[in-house]
Design an enzyme around this catalytic site. Structure first.
Site, PDB file in Angstrom:
ATOM      1  N   GLU A   1       0.871  -1.167   0.000  1.00 34.13           N
ATOM      2  CA  GLU A   1       0.000   0.000   0.000  1.00 34.13           C
ATOM      3  C   GLU A   1       0.917   1.229   0.000  1.00 34.13           C
ATOM      4  O   GLU A   1       1.583   1.520   0.994  1.00 34.13           O
ATOM      5  CB  GLU A   1      -0.895  -0.032   1.248  1.00 34.13           C
ATOM      6  CG  GLU A   1      -1.978   1.008   1.272  1.00 34.13           C
ATOM      7  CD  GLU A   1      -2.834   0.892   2.524  1.00 34.13           C
ATOM      8  OE1 GLU A   1      -3.380   1.932   2.948  1.00 34.13           O
ATOM      9  OE2 GLU A   1      -2.955  -0.223   3.079  1.00 34.13           O
TER      10      GLU A   1
ATOM     11  N   ASP B   1      -4.874   9.017   9.246  1.00 34.04           N
ATOM     12  CA  ASP B   1      -3.552   8.571   9.694  1.00 34.04           C
ATOM     13  C   ASP B   1      -3.292   8.925  11.148  1.00 34.04           C
ATOM     14  O   ASP B   1      -3.565  10.045  11.592  1.00 34.04           O
ATOM     15  CB  ASP B   1      -2.459   9.202   8.827  1.00 34.04           C
ATOM     16  CG  ASP B   1      -2.567   8.810   7.375  1.00 34.04           C
ATOM     17  OD1 ASP B   1      -3.236   7.798   7.093  1.00 34.04           O
ATOM     18  OD2 ASP B   1      -1.992   9.508   6.524  1.00 34.04           O
TER      19      ASP B   1
END
Length: 271
Positions: A50, A61
């Site tokens: 990824e 995140d």
């Protein structure tokens, strides 16, 4: 020919284990070294990489991936560098799926992004901040270029929403093990297995679990019921802890990746 994540997951299924998906931030610790790291994780057992597209406002995140993305931006990572990393992953024999928020894709032009991703050998794109009903342009472009489109589900996702997501997805559905941002956690939420089961019942062929998986035991646990195991923060943490020591960074990343991959690749119990 592009290496697809769906093909890697099918290969893992044929071998009676889950696929291992490793997240990396493009451009961290720097552009050239991030490409070396990508090759290293493939050599150590990653079936899919990824490739994180660093962004200034990364709402999904956690602190570790935010730090790597911010440093990559400060050190000058560009869109073209993301595609360079995709190309390196594909050349190494793994599938490369870009993880990007929608803004960088939209600003460049959805068709332009899809074209360049396909030309680099990429499998597809994960967009965590948009739902299928709002990205008709991306669905059209992904169809045109034969790219996978990965959408996310969470423990709170309704059965109706699961069906919509499964129908729109191509490649795999990304099942978030918990609400919130990425990061390390001591144990996987008990609801994760149920989420995978519900997502399959909604029509998804491949369901991969991420957010919080950080070691071999957790990868083994998730690999019993999921089609793929996604690990990011633990690998990025190894790079952060060894920043400035390239040899040490590669040793730790290879060791950690191989250990976690061995958990994901452990044989499933046959029913």
């Amino acid at each position: 020919m592009n290496v697809l994540s769906a093909d890697k997951i099918e290969q893992a299924r044929a071998n009676n284990h889950a696929a291992f998906i490793a997240y990396l931030s493009a451009g961290y610790p720097d552009v050239d070294f991030s490409i070396d790291v990508a090759r290293a994780v493939v050599e150590a057992g990653a079936d899919v990489v990824e490739v994180g597209f660093p962004y200034s406002d990364p709402t999904m995140d956690g602190a570790i991936i935010q730090e790597s993305g911010q440093k990559a931006l400060e050190r000058g990572v560009k869109r073209a560098d993301v595609f360079r990393m995709v190309e390196a992953v594909a050349d190494a024999g793994a599938a490369a799926v870009v993880m990007s928020y929608y803004n960088p894709v939209f600003r460049y032009g959805v068709d332009n992004f899809a074209r360049d991703l396909a030309n680099a050998g990429g499998a597809g794109l994960i967009i965590p901040d948009i739902i299928p009903e709002e990205c008709g342009e991306w669905i059209e472009a992904s169809d045109s270029y034969g790219l996978e489109r990965v959408f996310l589900v969470a423990p709170t996702t309704s059965d109706e929403r699961l069906k919509i997501t499964a129908k729109a997805t191509r490649g795999f559905v990304y099942a978030a093990s918990r609400m919130g941002v990425t990061g390390l956690q001591k144990e996987i939420a008990p609801s994760t297995a149920s989420l995978v089961e519900r997502t399959r019942a909604a029509g998804a062929r491949n369901v991969c679990v991420g957010i919080g998986v950080s070691n071999r035991d957790q990868a083994y646990e998730v690999g019993r019921y999921a089609d793929g195991v996604i690990v990011g923060s633990a690998i990025i943490r190894g790079l952060i802890d060894n920043e400035g020591d390239r040899a040490g960074s590669l040793r730790q990343v290879r060791s950690l990746t191989a250990d976690i991959a061995s958990g994901a690749h452990s044989p499933k119990e046959r029913s």
